[in-house]
Design a protein around this motif. Structure first.
Motif, short mmCIF file in Angstrom:
data_model
loop_
_atom_site.label_atom_id
_atom_site.label_comp_id
_atom_site.label_asym_id
_atom_site.label_seq_id
_atom_site.Cartn_x
_atom_site.Cartn_y
_atom_site.Cartn_z
N ARG A 34 -40.04 131.73 55.48
CA ARG A 34 -40.71 132.83 54.78
C ARG A 34 -40.47 134.16 55.48
O ARG A 34 -40.25 135.18 54.82
CB ARG A 34 -42.22 132.58 54.69
CG ARG A 34 -42.63 131.60 53.62
CD ARG A 34 -44.14 131.42 53.61
NE ARG A 34 -44.82 132.66 53.30
CZ ARG A 34 -46.00 133.02 53.83
NH1 ARG A 34 -46.60 132.24 54.71
NH2 ARG A 34 -46.57 134.15 53.47
N SER A 76 -38.27 136.96 53.59
CA SER A 76 -39.01 138.18 53.32
C SER A 76 -38.32 139.39 53.95
O SER A 76 -38.19 140.45 53.32
CB SER A 76 -40.44 138.06 53.86
OG SER A 76 -41.13 139.28 53.72
N LEU A 102 -35.23 140.27 51.97
CA LEU A 102 -35.59 140.97 50.74
C LEU A 102 -35.88 142.44 51.03
O LEU A 102 -35.42 143.34 50.30
CB LEU A 102 -36.81 140.31 50.10
CG LEU A 102 -37.40 140.99 48.86
CD1 LEU A 102 -36.36 141.13 47.75
CD2 LEU A 102 -38.62 140.23 48.36
N TYR A 114 -39.05 134.21 46.15
CA TYR A 114 -38.36 135.27 46.87
C TYR A 114 -36.98 135.53 46.26
O TYR A 114 -36.54 136.68 46.14
CB TYR A 114 -38.22 134.93 48.35
CG TYR A 114 -39.44 135.23 49.17
CD1 TYR A 114 -39.90 136.53 49.34
CD2 TYR A 114 -40.15 134.21 49.81
CE1 TYR A 114 -41.01 136.82 50.11
CE2 TYR A 114 -41.27 134.49 50.58
CZ TYR A 114 -41.70 135.79 50.73
OH TYR A 114 -42.81 136.07 51.48
#
Length: 290
Positions: free
Chosen positions: A116, A120, A123, A166
């Protein structure tokens, strides 16, 4: 801290702040202000302060804990700390610092198998590259987000469901930045509605604002303003401002159009919209001086 996190996810801001402050005070009393147990509630509280545009307070809570928070193993605290510090850097024109923080978070994720955190950060880096017109770097981040799902140890628990989300978010933002507005709408719409259904209000605010921008750029202003009105009704009671503004300069137009639409009616969120308008103008003035 877990209780405060859950409450903030649902934008129950007042109770979230209370429980996080109580957690900080308890940890400070028993193990000291610079301790690992204090870092978790402090970094989560920093995100609340950031969302309310209380930037100096957010930095005070989180900047000195960037080296400590990875030792907690608490991914949401890490995500909050790096998000807050990188986005404040961007607001202050320090794009290289923001890039460095996102890269640091990504490397931590890779080193420890924290998918994660890794995805993240990718992104965030992709969106920053897109805002700078660096298409090749943005596309590389998008590809790595897709590849991250199939490498390393499988994520456990509810994070398993987060991985495809995501990737969809990344594809949506990439499409939006490249003028493929209807494709972006088709991706943002289910993400927004799903977040609403799950009670993940902060995600809904972010995804809904991006969806409204996509509709506006696709020349469907009526739908854009309607969606943005829904977002404001979620964000305003909690004082959430940064997540709207962070979606792009187009938010200024959405704020103006929503204020025009509601001008003749009793506007329950007039103060919030006024503050949003002032914040967008301040950002424009700052960019004009840089």
């Amino acid at each position: 801290a877990l209780l405060g996190l859950g409450e903030f996810t649902q934008l129950q801001t007042a109770s979230a702040k209370r429980h996080l402050l109580e957690g900080m005070q308890l940890a400070e009393t028993h193990v000291g202000i610079r301790s690992i147990p204090v870092a978790v509630p402090a970094c989560l509280l920093a995100l609340i302060r950031y969302e309310q545009l209380r930037l100096d307070e957010a930095l005070l809570l989180s900047e000195g804990r960037l080296d400590i928070v990875p030792f907690t193993g608490f991914l949401d605290a890490m995500l909050s700390a790096f998000h807050v510090n990188a986005h404040i850097a961007l607001r202050r024109g320090q794009s290289e610092r923001a890039h460095a923080l996102f890269e640091r978070a990504e490397m931590l994720g890779v080193a420890h198998g924290w998918k994660r955190l890794e995805v993240s950060a990718l992104l965030e880096r992709m969106r920053l590259y897109l805002s700078q017109g660096r298409q090749a770097e943005a596309l590389a981040c998008l590809k790595r987000i897709g590849q991250a799902q199939g490498t390393g140890a499988a994520p456990t628990g509810w994070a398993t469901d987060e991985m495809p989300r995501y990737e969809k978010l990344a594809k949506a933002h990439y499409a939006l930045a490249n003028g493929r507005f209807h494709e972006a709408i088709s991706l943002f719409e289910p993400l927004y509605r799903e977040a609403l259904e799950l009670g993940e209000c902060l995600s809904a605010v972010r995804d809904g604002t991006a969806l409204a921008i996509a509709h506006m750029l696709a020349n469907d202003l009526d739908v854009a303003v309607t969606v943005f009105g829904e977002v404001v009704s979620i964000a305003a009671p909690a004082g959430i401002m940064a997540s709207l503004l962070d979606q792009g300069p187009e938010v200024a137009t959405l704020v103006a159009r929503l204020r025009e639409r509601r001008q003749g009616a009793t506007e329950p969120h007039a103060t919030f919209l006024g503050a949003q308008d002032a914040a967008t103008r301040h950002a424009e003035d700052r960019e004009g001086c840089s």
